[in-house]
Design a protein around this motif. Structure first.
Motif, PDB file in Angstrom:
ATOM      1  N   GLN A 190       0.828  -1.198   0.000  1.00 37.28           N
ATOM      2  CA  GLN A 190       0.000   0.000   0.000  1.00 37.28           C
ATOM      3  C   GLN A 190       0.870   1.258   0.000  1.00 37.28           C
ATOM      4  N   THR A 191       1.975   1.209   0.769  1.00 35.17           N
ATOM      5  CA  THR A 191       2.889   2.353   0.810  1.00 35.17           C
ATOM      6  C   THR A 191       3.519   2.591  -0.565  1.00 35.17           C
ATOM      7  N   LEU A 192       3.927   1.517  -1.229  1.00 34.68           N
ATOM      8  CA  LEU A 192       4.518   1.647  -2.574  1.00 34.68           C
ATOM      9  C   LEU A 192       3.501   2.225  -3.556  1.00 34.68           C
ATOM     10  N   ALA A 193       2.258   1.725  -3.449  1.00 32.75           N
ATOM     11  CA  ALA A 193       1.217   2.187  -4.368  1.00 32.75           C
ATOM     12  C   ALA A 193       0.913   3.668  -4.159  1.00 32.75           C
ATOM     13  N   GLU A 194       0.926   4.101  -2.915  1.00 36.07           N
ATOM     14  CA  GLU A 194       0.633   5.498  -2.605  1.00 36.07           C
ATOM     15  C   GLU A 194       1.739   6.435  -3.086  1.00 36.07           C
ATOM     16  N   ASN A 195       2.931   5.875  -3.288  1.00 34.09           N
ATOM     17  CA  ASN A 195       4.072   6.677  -3.752  1.00 34.09           C
ATOM     18  C   ASN A 195       4.539   6.220  -5.126  1.00 34.09           C
ATOM     19  N   ALA A 196       3.600   5.778  -5.946  1.00 27.48           N
ATOM     20  CA  ALA A 196       3.914   5.198  -7.251  1.00 27.48           C
ATOM     21  C   ALA A 196       4.754   6.127  -8.120  1.00 27.48           C
ATOM     22  N   ALA A 197       4.537   7.411  -8.031  1.00 27.47           N
ATOM     23  CA  ALA A 197       5.258   8.360  -8.881  1.00 27.47           C
ATOM     24  C   ALA A 197       6.771   8.316  -8.649  1.00 27.47           C
ATOM     25  N   ALA A 198       7.166   7.989  -7.422  1.00 25.35           N
ATOM     26  CA  ALA A 198       8.598   7.965  -7.096  1.00 25.35           C
ATOM     27  C   ALA A 198       9.318   6.809  -7.777  1.00 25.35           C
ATOM     28  N   PHE A 199       8.549   5.793  -8.192  1.00 28.39           N
ATOM     29  CA  PHE A 199       9.164   4.586  -8.755  1.00 28.39           C
ATOM     30  C   PHE A 199       8.938   4.443 -10.261  1.00 28.39           C
ATOM     31  N   LYS A 200       8.209   5.345 -10.872  1.00 31.11           N
ATOM     32  CA  LYS A 200       7.802   5.196 -12.271  1.00 31.11           C
ATOM     33  C   LYS A 200       8.978   5.160 -13.244  1.00 31.11           C
ATOM     34  N   HIS A 201      10.092   5.773 -12.874  1.00 27.63           N
ATOM     35  CA  HIS A 201      11.243   5.811 -13.783  1.00 27.63           C
ATOM     36  C   HIS A 201      11.996   4.483 -13.847  1.00 27.63           C
ATOM     37  N   LEU A 202      11.718   3.569 -12.921  1.00 32.88           N
ATOM     38  CA  LEU A 202      12.452   2.297 -12.861  1.00 32.88           C
ATOM     39  C   LEU A 202      12.126   1.407 -14.056  1.00 32.88           C
ATOM     40  N   LYS A 203      13.121   0.675 -14.505  1.00 31.28           N
ATOM     41  CA  LYS A 203      12.899  -0.329 -15.539  1.00 31.28           C
ATOM     42  C   LYS A 203      12.326  -1.609 -14.925  1.00 31.28           C
ATOM     43  N   ARG A 204      12.641  -1.832 -13.629  1.00 33.56           N
ATOM     44  CA  ARG A 204      12.118  -3.024 -12.956  1.00 33.56           C
ATOM     45  C   ARG A 204      12.105  -2.799 -11.454  1.00 33.56           C
ATOM     46  N   LEU A 205      10.984  -3.181 -10.852  1.00 36.06           N
ATOM     47  CA  LEU A 205      10.836  -3.218  -9.398  1.00 36.06           C
ATOM     48  C   LEU A 205      10.416  -4.635  -9.038  1.00 36.06           C
ATOM     49  N   ASP A 206      11.241  -5.335  -8.263  1.00 37.68           N
ATOM     50  CA  ASP A 206      11.005  -6.747  -7.954  1.00 37.68           C
ATOM     51  C   ASP A 206      10.543  -6.892  -6.509  1.00 37.68           C
ATOM     52  N   GLU A 214       3.831  -2.751 -15.814  1.00 32.96           N
ATOM     53  CA  GLU A 214       4.508  -3.981 -16.182  1.00 32.96           C
ATOM     54  C   GLU A 214       5.932  -4.057 -15.647  1.00 32.96           C
ATOM     55  N   TYR A 215       6.475  -2.947 -15.205  1.00 34.81           N
ATOM     56  CA  TYR A 215       7.845  -2.971 -14.698  1.00 34.81           C
ATOM     57  C   TYR A 215       7.936  -3.611 -13.311  1.00 34.81           C
ATOM     58  N   VAL A 216       6.805  -3.927 -12.689  1.00 34.00           N
ATOM     59  CA  VAL A 216       6.796  -4.526 -11.358  1.00 34.00           C
ATOM     60  C   VAL A 216       6.645  -6.045 -11.462  1.00 34.00           C
ATOM     61  N   ALA A 217       7.628  -6.794 -10.902  1.00 26.92           N
ATOM     62  CA  ALA A 217       7.543  -8.255 -10.784  1.00 26.92           C
ATOM     63  C   ALA A 217       7.003  -8.577  -9.405  1.00 26.92           C
ATOM     64  N   HIS A 218       5.881  -9.333  -9.327  1.00 28.16           N
ATOM     65  CA  HIS A 218       5.190  -9.474  -8.041  1.00 28.16           C
ATOM     66  C   HIS A 218       4.738 -10.901  -7.720  1.00 28.16           C
ATOM     67  N   GLY A 219       5.082 -11.889  -8.530  1.00 31.80           N
ATOM     68  CA  GLY A 219       4.568 -13.236  -8.318  1.00 31.80           C
ATOM     69  C   GLY A 219       5.356 -14.060  -7.305  1.00 31.80           C
ATOM     70  N   ASN A 220       4.988 -15.356  -7.228  1.00 28.43           N
ATOM     71  CA  ASN A 220       5.696 -16.341  -6.393  1.00 28.43           C
ATOM     72  C   ASN A 220       5.784 -15.899  -4.935  1.00 28.43           C
ATOM     73  N   GLN A 221       4.635 -15.532  -4.368  1.00 31.34           N
ATOM     74  CA  GLN A 221       4.609 -15.071  -2.982  1.00 31.34           C
ATOM     75  C   GLN A 221       4.549 -16.241  -1.992  1.00 31.34           C
TER      76      GLN A 221
END
Length: 454
Positions: A396-412, A431-438
């Motif tokens: 939720q914290t990452l989502a609320e600050n999504a703009a800070a991470f938009k420049h990344l090519k990948r967030l794992d 699509e730059y966010v990898a989120h599976g295999n929890q």
């Protein structure tokens, strides 16, 4: 000049051999007589020694034994390790060391070695020609080079020549060992890995070693790398660029926290041009880091001690592009948290950093709160927060600050503790966010674990 005798029944014979450079002299006959003598000449000292060793083996197989008072040839004498016969030219070696990718330097050295009757010169010529050729010609040249390596294996590898390939594996380039991996192959192995490392680093063939990997040292007890580090610290290898200590499969070969890297600080002076350093195991000590050419640093651990975390944060990595730390679990020696890595988050000492992996951490949720404000974030291309204890709260914290991470090519954020809802929230970022295999989240801080502890 070992003297051998054969006494059986009515037979009473002697046989003697004297090796000198590229020739040897044999003398044989009935004990008590002068006997006969013959000298054989060869194209080089290595050929002479190979045939010398072969004759000794044949005679001993037939029943000849060393005469009383005689000593068997030692490792650095006749019949032993022929690598001691290698020719060296410090001036030509210095030229290669200065520019280790320049083929011409090797060709000049190869010409000189051939003039000295050293077969390494031919190997250099073959492998340099193969590098510059293509198609069938390159294939044939590589085949000839491989045959030459087999022919002079004892000379090129010294005491390592008789080790199993799965324990001592080397790769060749321009007549020299470019890469090497050393490890015990199984529980029955008797390979002394620290001693094998010493032998490798002393070889003329390893003068321009670029990559070294060390796997399992001990299957019986706990897997300590202190002996390997001591062996490496005794050497100087200015050309080494890649070092991996701890190349084992966990948990199949050993648990990651049953291996101990220990103090690596003695290595800094030995390998001043190191560009990639990877460590796997626990009990890491780093001291004051001095690796000005390093581009990649990775530590995979079930528990990185606070002292090592502080060394990483305080290090001045002027050219470091990739930094990855598996922090691990407090139960297995991990120390530190967001406050302890704040200088890193502020970008201190890492002006060239593009990839940051803060993985396998028990404080991933706290990281998510600090990262949007972190000065380092703007210069990163990829950020890896995988294998930790990230929950839907952190998502939720990452989502609320999504703009800070938009420049990344990948967030794992894979292998954390996200629910299906938390994964959806991450997927919505792009699509730059990898989120599976929890992994499963049991809902209680005390029951939340990093992916790799023991």
């Amino acid at each position: 000049m070992p003297l051998y005798e054969f006494k059986e029944g009515s037979s009473s014979k002697f046989w003697e051999i004297t090796l000198s450079g590229s020739s040897f002299t044999t003398r044989w006959g009935k004990i008590g007589t002068k006997g006969q003598e013959k000298t054989q000449n060869f194209s080089n000292a290595i050929e002479a020694k190979r045939e010398h060793d072969k004759l000794i083996a044949e005679k001993t197989k037939k029943g000849y034994e060393l005469a009383e008072g005689q000593e068997a040839p030692g490792e650095d004498e006749e019949g032993g390790d022929s690598s001691s016969l290698a020719k060296r030219n410090p001036e030509l070696e210095a030229a290669i060391e200065k520019d280790p990718d320049n083929v011409e330097g090797y060709l000049v050295y190869g010409d000189w070695l051939q003039s000295q009757g050293d077969p390494r010169g031919e190997l250099i010529a073959l492998q340099c020609a193969a590098h510059q050729a293509s198609g069938e010609e390159a294939t044939n040249l590589k085949r000839q080079a491989s045959a030459l390596v087999r022919k002079y294996k004892k000379y090129l590898l010294g005491k390592l020549a008789d080790k199993a390939e799965n324990e001592v594996d080397v790769g060749w380039r321009f007549g020299f060992i470019q890469s090497a991996r050393m490890a015990r192959g199984d529980y029955d192995s008797e390979l002394d890995v620290p001693e094998a490392v010493k032998q490798l680093m002393a070889l003329p063939s390893a003068r321009f070693l670029r990559e070294l990997t060390v796997g399992m040292v001990d299957f019986e007890g706990e897997n300590y790398y202190g002996g390997v580090i001591s062996a490496l610290a005794e050497t100087k290898c200015p050309t080494l660029e890649t070092l991996f200590i701890g190349d084992f499969e966990y948990p199949d070969e050993t648990e990651i926290s049953w291996s101990y890297v220990e103090d690596i600080s003695p290595l800094y002076a030995s390998f001043p041009k190191l560009r990639s350093l990877k460590l796997r195991g626990g009990s890491l000590k780093m001291g004051e880091v001095n690796l000005p050419e390093l581009r990649e640093f990775t530590v995979e651990s079930g528990g990185v001690p606070l002292e090592a975390v502080q060394s990483i944060v305080k290090a001045n990595w002027p050219k470091l592009e990739r930094l990855e730390v598996w922090f691990g679990s407090e139960n297995y020696g991990a120390g530190g948290g967001v406050d302890d890595i704040q200088p890193l988050l502020d970008g201190k000492g890492v002006p060239a950093l593009k990839h940051l992996g803060l993985r396998n951490a028990e404080f991933t949720n706290e990281l998510c709160k600090a990262l949007p404000r972190a000065k380092i974030l703007s210069q990163l291309e990829t950020l890896d927060l995988s294998m930790g204890t990230l929950t839907d709260e952190g998502a939720q914290t990452l989502a609320e600050n999504a703009a800070a991470f938009k420049h990344l090519k990948r967030l794992d954020v894979t292998e954390n503790l996200l629910s299906d809802e938390g994964q959806k929230r991450m997927a919505a970022l792009g699509e730059y966010v990898a989120h599976g295999n929890q992994r499963d989240d049991y809902g209680d801080d005390e029951d939340r674990y990093v992916a790799v502890g023991e």
